[in-house]
Design a protein around this motif. Structure first.
Motif, PDB file in Angstrom:
ATOM      1  N   LEU A   1       0.868  -1.183   0.000  1.00 20.19           N
ATOM      2  CA  LEU A   1       0.000   0.000   0.000  1.00 20.19           C
ATOM      3  C   LEU A   1       0.903   1.231   0.000  1.00 20.19           C
TER       4      LEU A   1
ATOM      5  N   ALA B   1      -2.553  -2.907  -4.461  1.00 25.65           N
ATOM      6  CA  ALA B   1      -3.827  -2.236  -4.740  1.00 25.65           C
ATOM      7  C   ALA B   1      -3.621  -0.728  -4.722  1.00 25.65           C
ATOM      8  N   GLY B   2      -4.523  -0.026  -5.408  1.00 24.60           N
ATOM      9  CA  GLY B   2      -4.449   1.428  -5.433  1.00 24.60           C
ATOM     10  C   GLY B   2      -4.455   1.961  -6.845  1.00 24.60           C
TER      11      GLY B   2
ATOM     12  N   TYR C   1      -1.966   0.642  -9.503  1.00 22.62           N
ATOM     13  CA  TYR C   1      -1.788  -0.815  -9.476  1.00 22.62           C
ATOM     14  C   TYR C   1      -1.220  -1.358 -10.786  1.00 22.62           C
TER      15      TYR C   1
ATOM     16  N   GLU D   1      -8.722  -1.192  -2.985  1.00 24.99           N
ATOM     17  CA  GLU D   1      -8.024  -1.685  -1.793  1.00 24.99           C
ATOM     18  C   GLU D   1      -8.936  -2.522  -0.899  1.00 24.99           C
TER      19      GLU D   1
ATOM     20  N   ILE E   1      -8.699  -6.364  -1.029  1.00 28.50           N
ATOM     21  CA  ILE E   1      -7.451  -7.058  -0.685  1.00 28.50           C
ATOM     22  C   ILE E   1      -7.690  -8.306   0.160  1.00 28.50           C
TER      23      ILE E   1
ATOM     24  N   HIS F   1       3.217  -0.206   4.132  1.00 30.90           N
ATOM     25  CA  HIS F   1       2.463   1.028   3.873  1.00 30.90           C
ATOM     26  C   HIS F   1       3.385   2.234   3.849  1.00 30.90           C
TER      27      HIS F   1
ATOM     28  N   THR G   1      -0.253   6.444   4.685  1.00 35.52           N
ATOM     29  CA  THR G   1      -1.346   5.477   4.558  1.00 35.52           C
ATOM     30  C   THR G   1      -1.461   4.571   5.783  1.00 35.52           C
TER      31      THR G   1
ATOM     32  N   ARG H   1      -5.146   3.627   6.549  1.00 29.59           N
ATOM     33  CA  ARG H   1      -5.665   2.714   5.527  1.00 29.59           C
ATOM     34  C   ARG H   1      -5.092   1.315   5.721  1.00 29.59           C
TER      35      ARG H   1
ATOM     36  N   ILE I   1      -7.162  -2.295   6.515  1.00 27.60           N
ATOM     37  CA  ILE I   1      -6.966  -3.518   5.726  1.00 27.60           C
ATOM     38  C   ILE I   1      -6.511  -4.660   6.634  1.00 27.60           C
TER      39      ILE I   1
END
Length: 453
Positions: free
Chosen positions: A349, A385-386, A389, A412, A415, A431, A435, A438, A442
């Motif tokens: 991430l 992810a993102g 990607y 995301e 995931i 990360h 982030t 976030r 996750i």
């Protein structure tokens, strides 16, 4: 003077309200102080001990650990635990260290300083000690080149004639800072480790003559002991040298002029061993005994916004800061993960997000970062992810990572659907520093999926 007094009183009131409404981790009192008095940092009184921490990587980790040790010593310490290292964060930190009459109320302040702005902020803060973690490749857009960062920090410390610099002798960039400053150096002796070759060019040529340097040994990237075969420039000699590191026992021996002493380690990573060396050097320079420092290190831990671990039974889950857009930080973490023996899945991430802004930073850093390290057999799956990607998907292909080992998706939130636990011993969520929340969300969803299986 009147402007400063108004600024101090208004921002102290703002800080009081923020603390009592659950918003202590907020820089806005500092923003207010600077808007009302632009030279607030220069005018505000400082505690008797001020430690500034700057450099490319490791600032927040070292600042947290220094603050924790001072707290264990019974000191009242002003410090922003969330790593606010711009002027507003520094003003917020020092605002908390004085009364409404501008008299120090704390014994010490630990101030994290952004390396790019250090030439301005260090002279305002006037620290007693400046720890420079390292100077290496970072974001092209934010920090341009390591030579620029060297010049900025060097300009800042040149205006601190009474400060002592704590420098990494194994960093060929930052170790040459502060020609006229008092300096203490730390280093780690050759551990005969299997060091990977790297794409990251932290120290391509001798700064004195332009010749390609030769390394006697490296710990990772360009961190190690070098010499120039043309002009004779070579690494500084450490005042404190980690002679033997035992990551299994989490301890190391450190040699200094008074003998050789044993200290604990806070993790099994070489880069955090350097962080501990910086802390040992600081507190030995201040005057603490090896025994006292070692005892305090036993009771401190890495900040959870940098690394955290949860034991989920057969699987351990880690969140790990890898700093997107920072080629040196990401490559160092990738090398550690390749060498760490557990069978693992990685979740990346590393995109930077600012609200709904789709303009994420240049992707050139992907091609300088050592994604090739992730080909290791112990890494069973990589999930990305993102918004970027597809760029990651291409970079992973170019790194030679088999398509069946990768999952690249835009959303995301999906995931956890791709995480599998068969034959897996650990899961790492890597990360960016922007982030953290976030990544935590996750991680919590993955944890829920695993515990419900």
């Amino acid at each position: 003077m009147l402007r400063f007094i108004i600024s101090l009183w208004a921002s102290k009131l703002c800080l009081f309200l923020f603390k009592h409404t659950g918003r202590e981790r907020d820089d806005r009192p500092g923003i207010l102080a600077l808007r009302l008095c632009p030279d607030f940092l220069d005018r505000v009184k400082k505690p008797q001990l001020v430690v500034a921490v700057t450099g490319t990587n490791g600032k927040t980790t070292i600042s947290n650990l220094v603050s924790n040790i001072l707290n264990l010593e019974g000191k009242k310490v002003a410090y922003n635990t969330w790593g606010a290292n711009y002027k507003a964060g520094q003003a917020r930190c020092l605002l908390d260290a004085v009364s409404i009459f501008n008299r120090p109320t704390k014994d010490a302040a630990v101030v994290e300083v952004d390396e790019l702005l250090s030439y301005k902020t260090l002279p305002w803060i006037q620290p007693n000690y400046v720890i420079v973690t390292n100077i290496c490749r970072d974001s092209i857009r934010r920090n341009a080149h390591q030579d620029l960062i060297f010049s900025r920090i060097n300009e800042g410390v040149s205006k601190l004639p009474n400060a002592t610099l704590i420098l990494n002798a194994d960093d060929p960039n930052s170790s040459f800072l502060g020609e006229n400053n008092n300096k203490r150096f730390f280093a780690i002796a050759d551990q005969h480790a299997d060091v990977f070759e790297t794409n990251v060019s932290d120290f391509p040529v001798c700064p004195k003559c332009g010749t390609i340097p030769v390394f006697n040994y490296r710990h990772y990237r360009a961190i190690g002991n070098f010499y120039c075969p043309h002009c004779g420039l070579k690494s500084k000699t450490g005042d404190f040298i980690g002679t033997k590191l035992d990551f299994d026992k989490r301890e190391m021996l450190v040699k200094e002029k008074d003998g050789e002493f044993k200290y604990p380690l806070v993790s099994d990573t070489i880069f955090n061993a350097f962080n501990i060396m910086a802390i040992i050097t600081l507190f030995r320079t201040i005057g603490y005994s090896p025994e006292v420092i070692a005892e305090h290190i036993k009771h401190i831990k890495l900040p959870e916004n940098r690394v955290a671990c949860e034991d989920l039974g057969k699987i351990k889950m880690y969140t790990f800061s890898a700093k997107g857009q920072n080629v040196s930080a990401a490559s160092t973490v990738f090398e550690y993960l390749a060498k760490e023996p557990s069978k693992k899945e990685l979740i990346l991430l590393l995109d930077e997000h600012y609200g709904d802004d789709p303009n994420i930073e240049t992707i050139t850093w992907l091609y300088e970062t050592d994604f090739e390290y992730l080909k290791n057999e112990n890494i069973k799956k990589i999930i990305v992810a993102g918004q970027r990607y597809l760029d990651y998907k291409l970079r992973l292909r170019l790194a030679g990572i088999p398509v069946e080992k990768t999952v690249c998706v835009f959303d995301e939130q999906t995931i956890p659907d791709y995480v599998s636990t068969d034959g897996i011993e650990s899961i790492y969520v890597l990360h960016d520093v922007t982030t953290v929340l976030r990544a935590k969300k996750i991680k919590d969803k993955i944890k829920e999926k695993i515990t419900n299986q």
